[in-house]
Design a protein around this motif. Sequence first.
Motif, PDB file in Angstrom:
ATOM      1  N   ARG A  66     -27.946 -42.444 -12.101  1.00  0.00           N
ATOM      2  CA  ARG A  66     -28.679 -43.542 -11.456  1.00  0.00           C
ATOM      3  C   ARG A  66     -27.909 -44.849 -11.623  1.00  0.00           C
ATOM      4  NH1 ARG A  66     -30.448 -46.918 -14.893  1.00  0.00           N
ATOM      5  NH2 ARG A  66     -31.602 -47.951 -13.237  1.00  0.00           N
ATOM      6  N   ARG A  93     -31.625 -36.257 -13.381  1.00  0.00           N
ATOM      7  CA  ARG A  93     -32.609 -36.724 -12.392  1.00  0.00           C
ATOM      8  C   ARG A  93     -33.326 -37.983 -12.882  1.00  0.00           C
ATOM      9  NH1 ARG A  93     -33.046 -33.714  -8.098  1.00  0.00           N
ATOM     10  NH2 ARG A  93     -35.010 -34.688  -7.502  1.00  0.00           N
ATOM     11  N   SER A  94     -32.641 -38.768 -13.682  1.00  0.00           N
ATOM     12  CA  SER A  94     -33.264 -39.988 -14.204  1.00  0.00           C
ATOM     13  C   SER A  94     -33.574 -41.003 -13.109  1.00  0.00           C
ATOM     14  CB  SER A  94     -32.367 -40.628 -15.271  1.00  0.00           C
ATOM     15  OG  SER A  94     -31.112 -40.992 -14.727  1.00  0.00           O
ATOM     16  N   THR A 103     -35.320 -40.590 -10.660  1.00  0.00           N
ATOM     17  CA  THR A 103     -36.715 -40.437 -10.239  1.00  0.00           C
ATOM     18  C   THR A 103     -37.663 -41.288 -11.083  1.00  0.00           C
ATOM     19  OG1 THR A 103     -37.080 -38.518 -11.683  1.00  0.00           O
ATOM     20  CG2 THR A 103     -36.249 -38.076  -9.463  1.00  0.00           C
ATOM     21  N   LYS A 104     -37.169 -41.816 -12.203  1.00  0.00           N
ATOM     22  CA  LYS A 104     -38.015 -42.608 -13.091  1.00  0.00           C
ATOM     23  C   LYS A 104     -38.112 -44.076 -12.674  1.00  0.00           C
ATOM     24  CE  LYS A 104     -36.934 -39.533 -16.954  1.00  0.00           C
ATOM     25  NZ  LYS A 104     -36.313 -39.399 -18.302  1.00  0.00           N
ATOM     26  N   ASP A 162     -35.495 -43.989  -6.732  1.00  0.00           N
ATOM     27  CA  ASP A 162     -35.928 -42.687  -6.229  1.00  0.00           C
ATOM     28  C   ASP A 162     -36.073 -42.739  -4.712  1.00  0.00           C
ATOM     29  OD1 ASP A 162     -36.780 -40.054  -6.235  1.00  0.00           O
ATOM     30  OD2 ASP A 162     -38.840 -40.555  -6.729  1.00  0.00           O
ATOM     31  N   GLU A 163     -36.652 -43.824  -4.227  1.00  0.00           N
ATOM     32  CA  GLU A 163     -36.823 -43.982  -2.778  1.00  0.00           C
ATOM     33  C   GLU A 163     -35.472 -44.075  -2.072  1.00  0.00           C
ATOM     34  OE1 GLU A 163     -39.013 -47.029   0.415  1.00  0.00           O
ATOM     35  OE2 GLU A 163     -39.165 -47.369  -1.756  1.00  0.00           O
ATOM     36  N   GLY A 174     -34.733 -38.501  -2.938  1.00  0.00           N
ATOM     37  CA  GLY A 174     -34.933 -37.278  -3.698  1.00  0.00           C
ATOM     38  C   GLY A 174     -33.676 -36.513  -4.045  1.00  0.00           C
ATOM     39  N   SER A 207     -30.185 -35.888  -6.017  1.00  0.00           N
ATOM     40  CA  SER A 207     -29.415 -36.259  -7.194  1.00  0.00           C
ATOM     41  C   SER A 207     -28.053 -36.786  -6.766  1.00  0.00           C
ATOM     42  CB  SER A 207     -29.236 -35.046  -8.112  1.00  0.00           C
ATOM     43  OG  SER A 207     -28.417 -34.074  -7.471  1.00  0.00           O
TER      44      SER A 207
END
Length: 271
Positions: A21, A46-47, A49-50, A55-56, A60, A62
């Motif tokens: 990220r 997948r950090s 997504t936090k 995330d947007e 979705g 990686s």
Amino acid sequence: MVEHKSQPLAGKVAVVTGAARGIGRAYAIRLAELGADVAVVDRDLRSFTKVASEDEAAAGRSTEEHIIGLGRRAVGFAADVTDADSIERAIDGAVTALGQLDVLVCNAGGGSGSMSDSLPANATAQHVNAVVHLNLVGTISTCRAGAKHLRGRGWGRIVTVSSMAGSRSFPGGGYSIYGAAKAGIEMYTRSLAQELGPEGITVNCLAPGYIATGRLSAMFDDIGSGDLLKSVPLRRFGTPADCAGALEFLVTDLGAYVTGTIIPVDGGTTT
């Protein structure tokens, strides 16, 4: 006249730590856009997504999924740079999966605790150990694990990551241990450049300033964006793309004769 190459890193392999990220993700994607195959290393792949905004933006996907979508090879390894064996296994695994190592970006790091936790006279041994291991020791362990694959090939790029905190103190002395660890990374970078230079490997350091990642943007708003921007001559926050642009210079032939250098990416804040 220098011929422009749209993919100057075609045929190269890169490893980027802390790449799930934020700025690390931008580094990994830029390297893929330049033609490299990329190994993504992070404690949590997948950090992204936090953080809702990240995330947007990622839709979705990686970092490694995004890179594969660009037509490059990508692999992901869950590893912790504070564990020397863990990061060595990840880098060895990347070389096994992708065939070689040409570019190493030591991005993993970060601060810990509040400003008061990190005041120079108040910092506990636990806080010092956590921050120094995540930043300075983690960078050293990553470089040690990567150097053995870079040596003997006649060409290589290592980029470490410091911060403007490594060259200036914050009012009141907050985040002092983080700043000390980042200053240590800068000196380590200069020394590593001396050691590896004769083998055709450049070693440089990027020192970002106020970079508006999804996570930090909210923090800037809490602190007061207007006040922060008064200290930035360019009067804007940086972006992960700004950092990736500086990385591009260092890892391509544009920066072939640059080594042992600390490059601020901070809009002039530390000038």
